[in-house]
Enzyme design. Structure first.
Site, short mmCIF file in Angstrom:
data_model
loop_
_atom_site.label_atom_id
_atom_site.label_comp_id
_atom_site.label_asym_id
_atom_site.label_seq_id
_atom_site.Cartn_x
_atom_site.Cartn_y
_atom_site.Cartn_z
N CYS A 186 -2.54 -57.33 24.81
CA CYS A 186 -3.28 -58.42 24.17
C CYS A 186 -3.60 -59.20 24.40
O CYS A 186 -3.13 -58.94 25.86
CB CYS A 186 -1.56 -58.88 23.92
SG CYS A 186 -2.47 -60.96 23.75
N ASP A 190 -10.14 -64.33 17.20
CA ASP A 190 -9.01 -64.58 17.66
C ASP A 190 -7.99 -65.04 17.29
O ASP A 190 -8.88 -66.36 16.45
CB ASP A 190 -9.48 -63.82 19.61
CG ASP A 190 -7.62 -63.43 20.03
OD1 ASP A 190 -6.84 -63.05 19.29
OD2 ASP A 190 -7.03 -65.02 20.80
N SER A 191 -6.72 -65.41 17.72
CA SER A 191 -6.12 -66.67 17.27
C SER A 191 -6.73 -67.25 18.19
O SER A 191 -6.74 -68.72 17.08
CB SER A 191 -4.59 -66.25 16.81
OG SER A 191 -4.46 -65.57 19.03
N CYS A 228 -8.21 -59.15 18.59
CA CYS A 228 -7.15 -59.50 18.26
C CYS A 228 -5.73 -58.66 17.99
O CYS A 228 -6.08 -57.70 16.80
CB CYS A 228 -6.87 -60.55 18.04
SG CYS A 228 -4.76 -60.94 17.00
N ASN A 229 -4.75 -57.82 18.74
CA ASN A 229 -4.43 -56.59 18.65
C ASN A 229 -3.15 -56.91 17.16
O ASN A 229 -3.19 -55.93 16.55
CB ASN A 229 -3.48 -56.16 19.74
CG ASN A 229 -4.73 -55.76 21.44
OD1 ASN A 229 -4.08 -54.82 21.30
ND2 ASN A 229 -5.36 -56.39 21.55
N TYR A 243 -0.10 -66.37 16.98
CA TYR A 243 0.32 -65.42 16.03
C TYR A 243 1.34 -64.19 15.92
O TYR A 243 1.92 -64.29 15.36
CB TYR A 243 -1.34 -64.67 16.02
CG TYR A 243 -2.23 -64.62 14.70
CD1 TYR A 243 -2.16 -66.51 14.63
CD2 TYR A 243 -3.31 -63.62 14.37
CE1 TYR A 243 -3.35 -66.40 13.82
CE2 TYR A 243 -4.46 -64.52 13.91
CZ TYR A 243 -4.38 -65.52 14.03
OH TYR A 243 -5.45 -66.33 12.89
N GLY A 244 1.33 -63.90 17.63
CA GLY A 244 2.91 -63.08 17.87
C GLY A 244 4.34 -62.60 17.17
O GLY A 244 4.87 -62.20 16.81
N HIS A 271 -4.80 -61.92 24.76
CA HIS A 271 -4.97 -62.59 26.17
C HIS A 271 -4.41 -62.82 27.62
O HIS A 271 -4.75 -63.27 28.56
CB HIS A 271 -3.75 -63.44 25.79
CG HIS A 271 -3.84 -64.61 24.76
ND1 HIS A 271 -4.41 -64.21 23.37
CD2 HIS A 271 -4.37 -66.01 24.43
CE1 HIS A 271 -4.72 -65.08 22.37
NE2 HIS A 271 -4.68 -66.88 23.10
N1 DGL Z 1 -4.36 -62.33 21.26
C1 DGL Z 1 -3.68 -61.89 20.16
C2 DGL Z 1 -3.41 -60.31 20.25
O1 DGL Z 1 -4.40 -59.91 21.03
C3 DGL Z 1 -2.81 -62.27 19.40
C4 DGL Z 1 -2.27 -64.22 20.57
C5 DGL Z 1 -1.47 -64.73 19.90
O2 DGL Z 1 -1.72 -65.06 18.82
O3 DGL Z 1 -0.25 -64.30 19.68
O4 DGL Z 1 -2.39 -59.87 20.26
#
Ligand code: DGL
Length: 265
Positions: A184, A10-11, A73-74, A42-43, A186
């Site tokens: 997401c 994941d990020s 991570c989506n 990452y978003g 998180h």
């Molecule tokens: N946990 C990540 C997701 O499922 C991304 C969070 C991020 O880095 O913005 O999308």
């Protein structure tokens, strides 16, 4: 039988919500968790950038000797899953997509909300999933503003976290939705606040963690790479950020395991 570890990526901390479901369902599987940390969040990034991070991360997990990768991570899944599968053709790679399909199939009101990152919500993959499964269903797309930062800084139990969640979720009450999809990884760490805010309003929260763990279980059987039933699982944590970040990943994972009453340390 194959006792090599599964890699989860994941990020940052978010994929631990998927890792938790894997530990619960597959207690004999060792797991190496890679939380990028250096490039998180990452978003708001471009597809090209996220794809480069995802490639480097999967390469690192392959170098560590994993038998399979779960992109927990989506955002990385929507940006990079097809590129990753093209590169590592012989290794199963499981991605995570916002659970739009189950939410659309079970909505009674015909209106759902998907909470996810900006990148995921504007991705081609999300658009094609919604056009495939959401016929006749209205999908409200909502970015969880500040959610990732709050989880990354370990403040999910604070008043600040509750306020940030209320700001995003309260306007959805009364909009006619009966499902909120956590798109997401998180966001499940903020689930208690979301539940509190929508409590008694006839809104279910839909998360993909457990379904992904079942998919991994199925693939392990299909590829005949499940660990032996007497194998003692080991959990390791790595990161592209500094040692402090890596240690906090490890500590957070340990407190998750304590709640699950598993101890593999
Ligand atoms: N946990 C990540 C997701 O499922 C991304 C969070 C991020 O880095 O913005 O999308």
């Amino acid at each position: 039988m194959d006792n090599r570890p599964i890699g989860v990526y994941d990020s940052g901390f978010g994929g631990l919500s998927v890792w938790r479901e894997l530990c619960r369902l597959l207690p004999h599987e060792s797991i190496i968790y890679l939380g990028d940390g250096k490039n998180c969040p990452y978003g708001g990034r471009s597809r090209e950038e996220i794809t480069a991070f995802a490639k480097a991360s999967v390469q690192r997990l392959v170098d560590e000797g994993v038998k399979m990768v779960v992109v927990g991570c989506n955002t990385a899944t929507t940006a990079a899953i097809s590129t990753l599968r093209d590169i590592w053709r012989d290794m199963p790679i499981v991605g995570l997509e916002p659970a739009v399909k189950p939410a659309c199939l079970s909505t009674q009101t015909g209106r759902i909300a998907v909470l996810a990152t900006e990148h995921s919500l504007r991705s081609d993959m999300f658009l094609s999933t919604t056009s495939r499964y959401a016929e006749g269903v209205e999908v409200l797309k909502v970015v969880g503003e500040r959610f990732v930062d709050i989880v990354e800084s370990g403040k999910e139990n604070s008043a600040e976290a509750y306020d940030a969640v209320r700001k995003v979720v309260a306007p959805l009450i009364g909009s006619g939705i009966d499902k909120i999809v956590l798109g997401c990884t998180h966001y499940p760490f903020l689930r208690p606040h979301i539940e509190d805010i929508v409590s008694g309003r006839g809104i279910d929260i839909v998360d993909s963690g457990a379904a992904v763990a079942r998919r991994v279980e199925w693939l392990l059987k299909r590829y005949k790479i499940a660990a032996r039933s007497d194998h003692k699982a080991e959990y390791r944590f790595i990161s592209f950020a500094d040692e402090r970040y890596r240690l906090s990943l490890e500590q957070r994972a340990k407190s998750i395991l304590d709640k699950l009453l598993i101890s593999n340390y």
